[in-house]
Motif scaffolding. Structure first.
Motif, short mmCIF file in Angstrom:
data_model
loop_
_atom_site.label_atom_id
_atom_site.label_comp_id
_atom_site.label_asym_id
_atom_site.label_seq_id
_atom_site.Cartn_x
_atom_site.Cartn_y
_atom_site.Cartn_z
N GLY A 124 -4.39 9.70 4.70
CA GLY A 124 -4.23 8.99 5.82
C GLY A 124 -5.49 8.41 6.30
O GLY A 124 -5.36 7.08 6.65
N LYS A 125 -6.73 9.03 6.04
CA LYS A 125 -7.74 8.14 6.55
C LYS A 125 -8.05 7.25 5.72
O LYS A 125 -8.32 6.08 6.18
CB LYS A 125 -9.03 9.34 6.46
N LEU A 129 0.73 -1.13 -0.08
CA LEU A 129 0.07 0.06 -0.01
C LEU A 129 0.88 1.26 0.05
O LEU A 129 1.77 1.34 0.80
CB LEU A 129 -0.93 -0.07 1.44
N ILE A 130 0.62 2.25 -0.80
CA ILE A 130 1.57 3.55 -0.78
C ILE A 130 0.26 4.56 -0.49
O ILE A 130 -0.68 4.57 -1.21
CB ILE A 130 1.83 3.55 -2.32
N ALA A 131 0.73 5.37 0.40
CA ALA A 131 0.04 6.55 1.10
C ALA A 131 0.88 7.74 0.70
O ALA A 131 1.50 8.23 1.54
CB ALA A 131 -0.49 6.36 2.68
N GLU A 132 0.39 8.61 -0.52
CA GLU A 132 1.20 9.60 -0.76
C GLU A 132 0.24 10.67 -1.33
O GLU A 132 -0.35 10.46 -2.49
CB GLU A 132 2.22 9.05 -1.87
N ASP A 133 0.45 11.90 -0.77
CA ASP A 133 -0.69 13.03 -1.32
C ASP A 133 -0.17 13.75 -2.33
O ASP A 133 -0.83 14.45 -3.00
CB ASP A 133 -0.92 13.77 0.12
N GLU A 134 1.20 13.31 -2.75
CA GLU A 134 1.76 13.94 -4.00
C GLU A 134 1.27 13.20 -5.05
O GLU A 134 1.91 12.26 -5.37
CB GLU A 134 3.08 14.43 -3.96
N ALA A 135 0.35 13.67 -5.88
CA ALA A 135 -0.24 12.59 -6.98
C ALA A 135 0.90 12.41 -7.92
O ALA A 135 0.86 11.16 -8.40
CB ALA A 135 -1.37 13.54 -7.70
N HIS A 136 1.80 13.27 -8.29
CA HIS A 136 2.90 13.20 -9.51
C HIS A 136 3.49 12.07 -9.01
O HIS A 136 4.18 10.72 -9.50
CB HIS A 136 3.48 14.29 -9.96
N LEU A 137 4.32 12.07 -7.94
CA LEU A 137 5.38 11.36 -7.11
C LEU A 137 4.49 9.90 -6.76
O LEU A 137 5.03 8.88 -6.90
CB LEU A 137 5.89 11.76 -5.84
N GLY A 138 3.29 9.89 -6.26
CA GLY A 138 2.59 8.55 -6.14
C GLY A 138 2.41 7.63 -7.40
O GLY A 138 2.65 6.58 -7.29
N ALA A 139 2.18 8.51 -8.36
CA ALA A 139 1.97 7.80 -9.85
C ALA A 139 3.35 7.29 -9.98
O ALA A 139 3.34 6.09 -10.73
CB ALA A 139 1.47 8.89 -10.77
N VAL A 198 3.43 13.76 5.96
CA VAL A 198 2.27 14.83 5.89
C VAL A 198 1.20 14.48 4.98
O VAL A 198 1.50 14.29 3.84
CB VAL A 198 2.94 16.09 5.38
N MET A 199 0.12 14.09 5.13
CA MET A 199 -1.25 13.89 4.40
C MET A 199 -2.34 14.45 5.26
O MET A 199 -2.35 14.71 6.35
CB MET A 199 -1.21 12.07 4.32
N PRO A 200 -3.27 14.42 4.40
CA PRO A 200 -4.41 15.26 4.71
C PRO A 200 -5.13 14.04 5.55
O PRO A 200 -5.12 12.99 6.00
CB PRO A 200 -5.60 15.34 3.49
N GLU A 201 -6.39 14.73 6.50
CA GLU A 201 -7.14 13.73 7.42
C GLU A 201 -6.31 13.16 8.52
O GLU A 201 -6.43 13.72 9.61
CB GLU A 201 -8.07 12.66 6.48
N LEU A 202 -5.40 12.22 8.31
CA LEU A 202 -4.39 11.77 9.32
C LEU A 202 -3.17 11.78 8.69
O LEU A 202 -2.66 11.42 7.86
CB LEU A 202 -4.84 10.55 9.67
N ASP A 203 -1.98 12.09 9.91
CA ASP A 203 -0.71 12.17 9.38
C ASP A 203 -0.07 10.67 9.37
O ASP A 203 -0.75 9.79 9.92
CB ASP A 203 0.12 12.91 9.92
N GLY A 204 1.00 10.28 8.88
CA GLY A 204 1.42 9.08 8.76
C GLY A 204 1.68 8.42 9.95
O GLY A 204 1.65 7.16 10.12
#
Length: 459
Positions: free
Chosen positions: A42-43, A13-23, A62-68
């Motif tokens: 995070g949620k 599972l990858i939890a990454e809020d930066e869309a480009h880096l996540g892709a 650093v992520m929305p809702e809940l941090d890592g």
């Protein structure tokens, strides 16, 4: 175990809020043969980690809702959580230490190399496989014991054992009935040992041994903060038995409300912990047993008819020892082999006494009698004098005419005899009778027994 896992892709599972880096990371990991899921907050990461099985999770701090770090803390409370690698763009020593203290496998700062990520994920997976192999090995060591055997040459019971072997691989619920001490626990363990997953957990609960208020949390677990004193999440026996067998002894002792919750869990394969909102799904085979007539309890509205139908898919009825007179000397010698060294032998007069006794406590009572007799045996022989079964079954005597007594009177006399034999030690008496101390206390009040003078309270 690990050989089978090696054939399946590592689930990441990858939890990454930066869309480009996540892709980019998702594309790289997928190309390397990993099975990848990606979320942006995070949620969502927490929900997915609780609902699906992953081997490794990559969590951005650093992520929305809940941090890592909060997701890491919550996930580590789950049973058998994945290995966690924490990633941050503002790496500090304090953050790294916090992540490792919370149970992270490793900590990685941005920017990072993709090859570095791959190496860390594979190492984290190796650690998880080793931990799981160790868990299974410890389970096997705990279960390491002499082979389970049900000693009998009684033809009807041998037919029952043949049926046990036949239905064991099924996942259908089983109801085992019979008097206390007839071997219901052993049948449950045989069903598990010959089942489809004998290496899975075998978890048992005596429903008569706990207060009603504790049974629900014991079965289904409790969430942190569900009530005063619940300062952490506790897994219930249903979850602990996942992938194996849950054995509910004395199921007739459950109250109607708990019966309803048990029925829903059996029908849906899921439940909620006490105070919880997250549905827990488990795959468990349930085996139940009862000394009570559950059909009569249904008529008396003390047991749910739909629950009886649910647990009664396969029914195994065990005969009392008094119907298996042919087994008495065989079982007696079997128990002596467990207690005596060298093993005492049974004299002819001892065999006569054993065969004439009615054994209201069944095989459990016989086992206790033979344990005592092995200690008293002189010159390696157990004689009639070593058997505390009463003068009315001595050599040359005729069996007690029990058919002229009511069942309640038989029970009353037997409980009185056991209490006297144990010198009113209620804990020992309850164990010998095969009932809970709570049930024994109720019987003492019901029959109006009075403790003999000079014998203090013993439990």
């Amino acid at each position: 175990m690990r050989g089978a896992d090696a054939l399946s892709p590592i689930r990441v599972l990858i939890a990454e809020d930066e869309a480009h880096l996540g892709a980019i990371l998702e594309q790289f990991m997928t190309a390397r043969g990993f099975q990848v899921r990606i979320v942006r907050d995070g949620k969502s990461a927490l929900e997915l980690l609780r609902s699906e099985a992953f081997d490794v999770a990559l969590l951005d701090v650093v992520m929305p809702e809940l941090d890592g770090l909060e997701v890491l803390r919550l996930v580590r409370e789950e049973p058998l959580p994945p290995e966690i690698i924490v990633i941050t763009g503002n790496g500090t020593i304090e953050t790294a230490i916090a992540a490792l203290k919370l149970g992270a496998y490793d900590f990685l700062s941005k920017p990072y190399r993709m090859a570095e990520i791959e190496v860390l994920v594979r190492r984290a997976w190796e650690k998880r496989m080793l931990a799981r192999d160790n868990h299974h090995m410890q389970s096997r060591l705990r279960r390491a014991a002499p082979a389970l055997t049900f000693v009998t040459q009684y033809a009807p019971l041998r037919a029952v054992l043949a049926m046990v072997e036949k239905v064991a691989p099924s996942t259908s619920p089983v109801l085992v009935t019979g008097e206390s001490g007839t071997g219901k626990d052993l049948i449950a363990r045989l069903l598990h040992a010959h089942g489809s997953n004998p290496d899975g957990p075998f978890v048992d609960l005596n429903c008569a041994a706990l207060a009603e208020a504790l049974l629900e949390t014991e079965l289904f677990g409790v969430e942190k903060g569900a009530f005063p004193g619940a300062d952490q999440r506790k897994l219930g026996l249903f979850e602990l038995a996942a992938g194996g067998t849950l054995y509910l002894d004395n199921i007739g002792e459950l109250d109607l409300r708990l019966q309803a919750k048990l029925l829903r869990a059996l029908e849906t394969g899921s439940f909620f912990r006490v105070g919880g909102t997250q549905k827990v799904e488990v795959n468990v085979r349930v085996i139940a047993s009862s000394t009570l007539d559950l059909s009569r309890m249904v008529q008396a509205e003390a047991f749910r008819d739909d629950l009886l139908h649910r647990i009664n898919t396969i029914r195994i009825a065990l005969p009392p020892l008094r119907d298996r007179v042919v087994d008495v000397p065989l079982l007696a010698q079997h128990f002596l082999e467990q207690f005596g060294s060298p093993v005492p032998r049974l004299s002819d007069d001892a065999v006569t006494v054993l065969e004439r006794y009615r054994w209201p406590g069944n095989a459990r009572e016989l086992r206790n009698v033979m344990e005592r007799a092995s200690l008293l045996a002189a010159d390696g022989t157990v004689s009639a004098a070593d058997l505390p079964l009463g003068a009315d079954v001595g050599a040359g005597a005729r069996p007690t005419p029990v058919m002229t007594l009511s069942l309640a009177e038989l029970e009353r006399r037997h409980i009185a005899e056991i209490l006297d034999r144990c010198q009113w030690h209620q804990g020992q008496a309850a164990e010998l009778l095969g009932i809970s101390p709570k049930t024994l206390y109720r019987k003492i009040r019901e029959y109006g027994f009075k403790r003999p003078a000079g014998r203090g309270d013993k439990a």
